[in-house]
Design a protein around this motif. Structure first.
Motif: not given
Ligand SMILES: Nc1nc2c(c(=O)[nH]1)N[C@H]1C(S)=C(S)[C@@H](COP(=O)(O)OP(=O)(O)OC[C@H]3O[C@@H](n4cnc5c(=O)[nH]c(N)nc54)[C@H](O)[C@@H]3O)O[C@H]1N2
Ligand SMILES: Nc1nc2c(c(=O)[nH]1)N[C@H]1C(S)=C(S)[C@@H](COP(=O)(O)OP(=O)(O)OC[C@H]3O[C@@H](n4cnc5c(=O)[nH]c(N)nc54)[C@H](O)[C@@H]3O)O[C@H]1N2
Ligand code: SF4
Ligand code: SF4
Ligand code: SF4
Ligand code: SF4
Ligand code: SF4
Ligand SMILES: [Mo]
Lengths: 313, 741, 179
Positions: A262-281
């Motif tokens: 859940v953490g490493v496999g779902l939440l973290i990638p999801a978070l990174i992708e969201v931030l990526d989408g918002m061009h935050k990372v």
């Protein structure tokens, strides 16, 4: 208080004190099966939607890996068989009630179909592609003529394959952790998610990666939703299922499952992708690798926990 | 020669081969051992085919008759003989797993002689002739210097008879077995004192027809003496009331209407209190008591004081439970049986405890009555006629004069004591022949056994396995398993008297030999050939069988023969009541005990209780094992490979013990056990811990049993000896827990 | 089709495991495996205790998940006796049946196929009782046709309270334990 003691006999290899009949082979096989299902599904869908060029990796490049991935998966399955020379017995009957039979036949069909599909795309990926024999070329031309039908067949069988990887386990009433209807969809979506991640890694264009990332975010969301529902289902079910769910809610599988899946496999990638989408990372392939890792862990943990959980103890 | 070694080291490794094996093989052919194939031809049966061979089980001493089945010449299975009333066609788990005794890879393979090689004591493989010469020389030497009586035989098991014959012919009558002073001796003496007859083996208990069964410690179902358990199950199935007195919730307790978790060591108080209730409430069989018993008034006066209220703080059994159970017993009399138990050497007052049970049986009128104790019919086959034995100048009695006046058999521990020289004794034992008993695991006070062994000039062990005792022997003689040999006839008393034949199903493996052959060859070497007029066992058996109109061939076909000639089993069926006691009656008040200055009516004496943090060590049987003899059996160890120490849940919490964890037990004398698994359970009192006897082998050659679980004997470093007959009370040791490293 | 099953009287059973030993020798069950086993089920707190001792084995379920999930038909229900068997020749050793059995009654034989209690069909077909039934010193096991109302097993089930193992799993087990 209840004391349940087996006073004689039982210390059977791989059966006692709880099953360990399935080691790494089955999770790897299930992982690759899901991955392949996802690759073929998206390839066929975008092919039909005429996006073969925009989504070149998804439609054309990724399927080239499929025969190899499938072969690896099947080889793992083969390694797991205790009576290897009886492998052919899978193909002497069709047993409609047996998911394992379904699976072997599905693979039996999907393997040639996907190979044809891969060959078809190989021509466009490798400009110098030539067939050694004329009849092969003729045959491929025939396939190309019916490419749309092939694509539909692949969508159909990919879905079966993806769901099957979950159903294979959920059909086992005897193992409470597997015994949930959610496992089919969960493994299907997880398979799709890993395929999207796989494609992201292969993809050369930002646009395609971006698009895949967006779909993957949806897949991850769906997975989280399914996982929560799976546990709600367990907790609302029989005592045995409640007890089984405890394996993940305080029991021995709690940390690996919630951290790795859940953490490493779902939440973290999801978070990174969201931030990526918002061009935050900065956009990287990190989430894709994490998704693949999470997908593999999901299968390992579920296969293991299922064998740990039982009606008896 | 003198003493060969200043110290007899325990030899752990298997012997050195010095090319003796080939010699042994040559010797084998010259010997009088007939090849089994020939025997089989004689008998008209094929041993390699699938015709079953009759056998008598040797995994314990119940002696069930069975059939050995083979598949393509390989051992397959053993089943019970349907015509045997001692098993009714069904063996117990140990007997069913009997092929393991034959198959065990760790078996002794060839004779071994202790020698010093490179300054180290070791076993050297020898051929049989060499071994016999060695033994005969030493025996003659001991006889010359000290007298033949200074050689003793410890014998437990059916081949032992031939060795007893050899020793008697040699001039010694010092023959003993652990089945007396470590087992049922007190019971036999108590019943002899009370009824003029012992209970015997198989016990003459009429469990089958009992309506109420009282078990004092007897853990039937774990104690798997076959037909006892069968009949117990029949009784339970028919709805008999079972009352189990046991500090542990035994299998039998789980079948009981009443489980009385008594404080260990206080059973006499409970029994006296039951007697009190039965007399005070006039629940006894008045007519029977009037007609057959002696000393009722004395008993009545004596037990007046033993009210249930008196017994309660001693036993922790509530007064109303004592009353209720007494009434329940009386309700079903005379078909109520206070089971006499079998292994009864617990606290040193065991003859008295057994007598309290016998008295209770007498009051309920169950002796000689259906559902109580039947009168067993004896099977009698004329003995082989031998020349008269020389008369020994000393008997085992001389080894321990002035004590244990009512012992009727030699005490195994007594022989052991009398091997350690003292200023008072002019001659101690110098030689031991040990047949089929693993004295190291069997006799309590292990240190004493080991000390005694150090004083021997000769120790010969005849065994199947490299059991611990063989590690101390000067000569080890490998007997073949019971599946590879003929033995003397099994003659058993019972409702129906029977004999049974054990015939070999396989050829002896390795260089092992049947006991009868070993005994005979040894006798020949000792110059006692005239005592063995028969050359082969077939000849011997044929002669004995002809004496009752049977032939060996017939017995090979049917295995078991029932004798027609029988007397009635019960008084009500016409059995004449006869009591071979001084008063000619059932002695509630014992004349003999009074004569010798013992309590003529049992009395309760308090026993030491465990100090803080310690727990009384009690022990028993696992249904799948016989003592230490099966704990290397490849089939039976599959079912149970180690024992556990049962610890009450609260005790476990107090000591921070978890179920399944390993601990070391240490006793009051600092003796330490090997590591043993903890079984945390509700099934035992808080003041004792329990383990199954027979595990924790320390001889490496026993590969399946080596250091598996713990041996209770190691922790039984002290005993309380029964002053009446010398039984060793063994439940007087206290242990605590240490973490296992 | 007959419906063979067992009725085991827990009141008589002493948990001696003779049935386990007899099965091992009769059927040459390899070391480290067993087709039947003994469970002691203790409930309550000292000194108010109750213990049920059970000889357990494959329940030859009427609704056998092991048969359903077998991809090759190696696991099947025998037509004549209603007994669940494994055809070694068809078995791939995929272990689906092992995973599907709520009683953990199956194991992989060292030779590669899956094995378990056969109700001793090699004996039953010759009119003999299963080895475990025949050996039991307490005569607590009964074997017969549950469909035949006159069989001993049917009568026992009718006349005494009994239970089967994990009926919630929906397998319709055919071994009954008398209380
Ligand atoms: N600590 C403790 N001590 C006890 C007991 C206890 O419960 N706890 N129980 C006591 C009781 S009741 C008894 S009856 C005695 C029993 O005491 P033993 O009879 O000494 O019991 P085992 O330890 O089985 O030893 C039997 C020996 O015979 C050998 N043997 C087996 N089969 C054969 C054969 O066919 N031929 C020959 N030659 N040898 C064979 C075995 O290998 C083993 O060495 O122990 C008593 N001692
Ligand atoms: N499977 C198997 N069966 C055997 C044997 C074997 O080795 N294996 N050996 C056979 C032989 S030779 C013998 S002598 C018999 C022995 O078998 P039994 O005569 O039945 O032996 P006990 O010593 O009465 O049995 C031990 C029981 O006594 C209980 N106990 C301990 N201390 C006390 C106490 O102070 N008071 C009371 N009331 N109970 C107590 C223990 O908890 C345990 O349940 O078994 C025979 N049967
Ligand atoms: S009771 Fe069991 S071990 Fe003892 S003789 Fe009979 S079958 Fe053999
Ligand atoms: S043989 Fe009979 S009594 Fe012994 S455990 Fe098996 S079923 Fe129970
Ligand atoms: S008990 Fe298990 S192996 Fe036997 S029939 Fe039922 S599911 Fe199949
Ligand atoms: S292991 Fe054999 S019997 Fe079991 S499901 Fe697979 S093929 Fe069928
Ligand atoms: S029926 Fe036969 S195979 Fe099944 S447990 Fe009994 S003895 Fe073993
Ligand atoms: Mo004994």
């Amino acid at each position: 208080m209840q004391e349940l003691t087996i006073t004689s006999g039982r210390h059977m290899h791989h059966i006692d004190p709880h099953l360990t009949i399935w080691g790494w082979e089955i999770p790897v096989y299930l992982f690759l099966g899901g991955l392949v299902a996802g690759i073929l599904f998206f390839s066929a869908v975008y092919f039909l939607r005429g996006k073969s060029d925009e989504m070149r990796t998804t439609v054309r490049v990724a399927p080239l890996f499929v025969p190899f991935l499938l072969a690896t998966g099947l080889f793992a399955l083969f390694l797991d068989l205790e009576y290897k020379i009886h492998l052919f017995r899978f193909y002497t009957v069709i047993r409609l009630q047996s998911p394992m039979s379904w699976g072997s036949w599905t693979l039996g069909i999907i393997f040639p179909l996907s190979t044809l599909w891969a060959l078809m795309h190989a021509e466009s990926v490798f400009p110098n592609w030539r067939y050694p024999y004329k009849w092969m070329e003729q045959a491929m031309n025939f396939v190309k003529k019916y490419a749309k039908i092939l694509a539909w067949l692949l969508i159909y069988y990919a879905a079966i394959l993806g769901i099957y990887t979950g159903i294979l386990l959920s059909a086992f009433n005897a193992r409470p952790i597997w015994n949930t209807a959610i496992l089919g969809p969960l493994f299907l979506v997880s398979g799709f998610s890993t395929a999207l991640a796989f494609n992201m890694i292969l993809s050369k264009t930002k646009e395609e990666r971006h698009k895949l990332g967006k779909i993957d975010l949806m897949a991850i969301g769906t997975e989280l939703f399914l996982i929560i529902h799976m546990f709600m289902g367990f907790l609302a079910s029989t005592e045995i299922h409640v007890e089984a769910a405890q394996l993940f809610l305080g029991g021995p599988y709690t940390a690996p499952f919630w951290i790795f899946v859940v953490g490493v496999g779902l939440l973290i990638p999801a978070l990174i992708e969201v931030l990526d989408g918002m061009h935050k990372v900065k956009s990287t392939l990190v989430p894709a690798f994490l998704v693949l890792f999470g997908g593999l862990m999901l299968r390992f943990i579920i296969v293991d926990a299922g064998q740990f959980s039982s009606w008896i103890f | 020669m003198g003493k060969a070694f200043t110290r007899r080291d325990f030899i752990k490794i298997s012997g050195l081969g010095l090319g003796a094996l080939s010699l042994g093989a040559g010797f084998y052919n010259k010997s009088s051992v007939p090849q089994i194939k020939q025997i089989a031809q004689q008998a008209g049966a094929s041993i390699s085919g699938n015709t079953p061979t009759p056998t008598v089980c040797e995994i314990c001493f119940w002696q069930c008759a069975g059939w050995v089945h083979t598949k393509n010449g390989e051992p397959w299975k053993i089943t019970g003989n349907e015509t045997d009333p001692n098993c009714n066609g069904r063996l117990c788990p140990r007997g069913t797993g009997g092929t393991g005794a034959y198959l065990d890879e760790d078996r002794l393979r060839t004779p071994l002689i202790r020698k010093v090689v490179d300054g180290k004591q070791t076993f050297v493989e020898a051929d049989w002739d060499e071994a016999f010469t060695f033994i005969a020389d030493k025996m003659h030497k001991i006889a010359k210097e000290h007298g033949p009586e200074c050689i003793a035989l410890f014998s437990h098991g059916s081949g032992g008879g031939f060795f007893k014959h050899v020793l008697r012919a040699f001039g010694s009558n010092n023959i003993t077995a652990p089945s007396y002073a470590q087992c049922r001796g007190p019971r036999e003496e108590a019943y002899l004192l009370t009824f003029g007859e012992g209970v015997g083996s198989p016990e003459r208990t009429d469990l089958r027809d009992a309506k109420c069964i009282v078990l004092i410690g007897s853990h039937l179902g774990e104690n798997m003496h076959n037909t006892q358990v069968q009949e117990f199950a029949d009784a339970v199935g028919q709805g008999a009331t079972v009352i189990t007195v046991d500090p542990r919730y035994s299998t039998a307790a789980s079948k009981s209407k009443y489980w009385l978790p008594i404080r260990p060591g206080t059973d006499i108080a409970l029994l006296l209190s039951w007697i009190h209730v039965i007399i005070e409430e006039k629940l006894y069989d008045e007519e029977y008591v009037e007609k057959y018993t002696h000393g009722f008034e004395e008993l009545k006066n004596e037990v007046k004081q033993y009210t249930p209220e008196w017994a309660y703080p001693i036993t922790t059994i509530k007064p109303h439970v004592i009353r209720e159970t007494a009434r329940e017993m009386a309700r079903h009399r005379p078909s109520t049986i206070i089971h006499p138990g079998r292994h009864v050497t617990w606290y040193g007052d065991d003859t008295q405890r057994s007598r309290a049970g016998a008295i209770l049986n007498a009051l309920l009128g169950s002796w000689g009555r259906r559902g109580g104790f039947y009168y067993a019919n004896k099977a009698s086959v004329p003995k082989y006629h031998y020349e008269k034995y020389p008369k020994p100048k000393k008997t085992w009695r001389d080894a321990f004069p002035d004590v244990y006046p009512l012992a009727n058999l030699a005490l195994a521990n007594g022989i052991c004591d009398a091997t350690i020289p003292t200023a008072k004794r002019d001659c101690s034992f110098k030689g031991w022949l040990v047949y089929g008993t693993n004295l190291i695991h069997t006799l309590p006070e292990q240190k004493k056994t080991l000390e005694a062994i150090q004083n021997l000039d000769l120790l010969v062990a005849v065994d199947l396995m490299p059991s611990e005792i063989t590690g101390y022997a000067d000569v080890v003689l490998p007997e073949c398993s019971y599946l590879e040999r003929y033995d003397d006839l099994r003659e058993l008393p019972g409702r129906v008297p029977t004999i049974a034949l054990r015939a070999p199903a396989f050829e002896p493996k390795y260089n092992s030999k049947p006991g009868w052959w070993i005994a005979r060859e040894l006798a020949v070497k000792l110059g006692l050939e005239k005592y063995f007029p028969w050359k082969t066992i077939e000849e011997y058996l044929e002669t004995r069988l002809n004496g009752v109109g049977l032939t060996l061939e017939e017995m090979r076909k049917k295995g078991v023969h029932e004798f027609e000639d029988r007397h009635p089993l019960y008084f009500e069926e016409g059995m004449e009541p006869q009591f071979d006691t001084p008063s000619g009656k059932i002695e509630l008040w014992s004349n003999l005990l009074a004569n010798y200055g013992f309590d003529p009516i049992p009395r309760y004496t308090a026993h030491e209780q465990p100090p803080e943090g310690y727990y009384r060590l009690i022990y028993g049987r696992a249904p799948t094992h016989t003592f230490a003899r099966t704990t290397n059996n490849p089939i039976l160890t599959e079912l149970k490979s180690e024992n556990e120490v049962w610890v009450n849940k609260n005790v476990a919490r107090l000591h921070g013990l978890n179920n399944g964890q390993y601990v070391v037990l240490t006793n009051q004398d600092g003796e330490r056990s090997t590591k043993i698994k903890v079984k945390v359970t509700e099934r035992i009192r808080h003041d004792c811990v329990y383990m199954v006897h027979g595990f924790g082998h320390t001889d490496k050659r026993l590969r399946k049993g080596y250091l598996r679980g713990a041996d209770d004997t190691k922790l039984i470093s002290r005993v309380k000896v029964d002053p009446i007959m010398g039984g060793t009370g063994m439940r007087v040791n206290f242990v605590t827990f240490e973490p296992a490293v | 089709m007959a419906r063979y099953g067992m009725v085991i009287d827990t009141k008589r059973c002493v948990g001696c495991a003779d049935c386990v030993v007899a099965c091992k020798t009769e059927n040459n069950v390899p070391d480290g495996y067993c087709r039947d086993w003994i469970v002691e089920d203790v409930r309550g707190n000292y000194p108010e205790l109750h213990m049920e001792i059970r000889s357990e084995r494959c329940n030859h379920c009427e609704n056998a998940p092991c048969v359903r999930c077998c991809p090759t038909g190696a696991s099947y229900t025998d037509e004549d006796y209603g007994v669940v068997l494994v055809d070694h020749d068809l078995c791939t050793g995929c272990k689906a049946c092992i995973a599907s059995c709520p009683y953990d009654a199956r194991y992989v034989h060292p030779e590669g196929y899956v094995d378990k209690c056969t109700f001793c069909m090699h004996r039953v077909r010759e009119g003999l009782q299963p080895a475990c039934v025949e050996v039991c010193p307490t005569k607590c096991m009964h074997f017969g046709d549950l469909d035949d109302p006159h069989s001993e097993v049917s009568k026992l089930i009718r006349s005494r309270p009994n239970h089967a193992l994990i009926p919630e799993a929906g397998t319709k087990p055919k071994i009954y334990y008398l209380l």
